[in-house]
Design a protein around this motif. Structure first.
Motif, PDB file in Angstrom:
ATOM      1  N   VAL A   3       0.852  -1.189   0.000  1.00 20.85           N
ATOM      2  CA  VAL A   3       0.000   0.000   0.000  1.00 20.85           C
ATOM      3  C   VAL A   3       0.889   1.240   0.000  1.00 20.85           C
ATOM      4  N   LYS A   4       0.532   2.198  -0.832  1.00 19.95           N
ATOM      5  CA  LYS A   4       1.230   3.473  -0.881  1.00 19.95           C
ATOM      6  C   LYS A   4       0.300   4.550  -0.334  1.00 19.95           C
ATOM      7  N   VAL A   5       0.884   5.539   0.338  1.00 22.80           N
ATOM      8  CA  VAL A   5       0.104   6.636   0.902  1.00 22.80           C
ATOM      9  C   VAL A   5       0.639   7.948   0.336  1.00 22.80           C
ATOM     10  N   GLU A   7      -0.135  12.352   0.208  1.00 20.40           N
ATOM     11  CA  GLU A   7      -0.789  13.448   0.914  1.00 20.40           C
ATOM     12  C   GLU A   7      -1.310  14.470  -0.091  1.00 20.40           C
ATOM     13  N   ILE A  34      -8.166   2.648  -4.404  1.00 23.34           N
ATOM     14  CA  ILE A  34      -8.040   3.464  -3.196  1.00 23.34           C
ATOM     15  C   ILE A  34      -8.681   2.686  -2.050  1.00 23.34           C
ATOM     16  N   GLU A  38      -7.331   9.291   5.387  1.00 24.69           N
ATOM     17  CA  GLU A  38      -7.161   9.791   6.749  1.00 24.69           C
ATOM     18  C   GLU A  38      -7.089  11.309   6.670  1.00 24.69           C
ATOM     19  N   LYS A  59      -4.519  12.040   3.794  1.00 27.48           N
ATOM     20  CA  LYS A  59      -3.619  10.991   3.330  1.00 27.48           C
ATOM     21  C   LYS A  59      -4.492   9.938   2.669  1.00 27.48           C
ATOM     22  N   ALA A  61      -4.640   6.232   0.888  1.00 29.26           N
ATOM     23  CA  ALA A  61      -3.937   4.957   0.753  1.00 29.26           C
ATOM     24  C   ALA A  61      -4.508   4.183  -0.436  1.00 29.26           C
ATOM     25  N   PHE A  62      -3.601   3.612  -1.243  1.00 26.81           N
ATOM     26  CA  PHE A  62      -4.048   2.814  -2.385  1.00 26.81           C
ATOM     27  C   PHE A  62      -3.108   1.641  -2.585  1.00 26.81           C
ATOM     28  N   GLN A  63      -3.646   0.591  -3.175  1.00 25.55           N
ATOM     29  CA  GLN A  63      -2.886  -0.623  -3.405  1.00 25.55           C
ATOM     30  C   GLN A  63      -1.943  -0.462  -4.591  1.00 25.55           C
TER      31      GLN A  63
END
Length: 65
Positions: A3-5, A7, A34, A38, A59, A61-63
């Motif tokens: 998972v990448k986050v 901003e 997605i 957060e 923030k 988060a997506f795979q």
């Protein structure tokens, strides 16, 4: 799963919820899968004693495939 986050800052002239929604909608135009969002901060720009623009730092988060 990886998972990448990232901003982002979403904006709205109406409210903070719309600012968050706008950030997610824009991100979904170029990101797939997605997983969540957060909200890290709420701010606003003021003009003449009234809120002119709502801002939400998020923030997302997506795979990663």
């Amino acid at each position: 799963m990886v998972v990448k986050v990232i901003e982002l800052v979403g904006t709205s002239r109406h409210n903070w919820t719309d600012a968050v929604d706008n950030a997610v909608m824009e991100a979904s135009k170029t990101l797939e899968d997605i997983l969540g969002v957060e909200v890290t901060n709420f701010t606003a720009n003021i003009d003449n004693g009234h809120i002119e623009e709502y801002r939400a730092d998020v923030k997302i988060a997506f795979q990663v495939h």
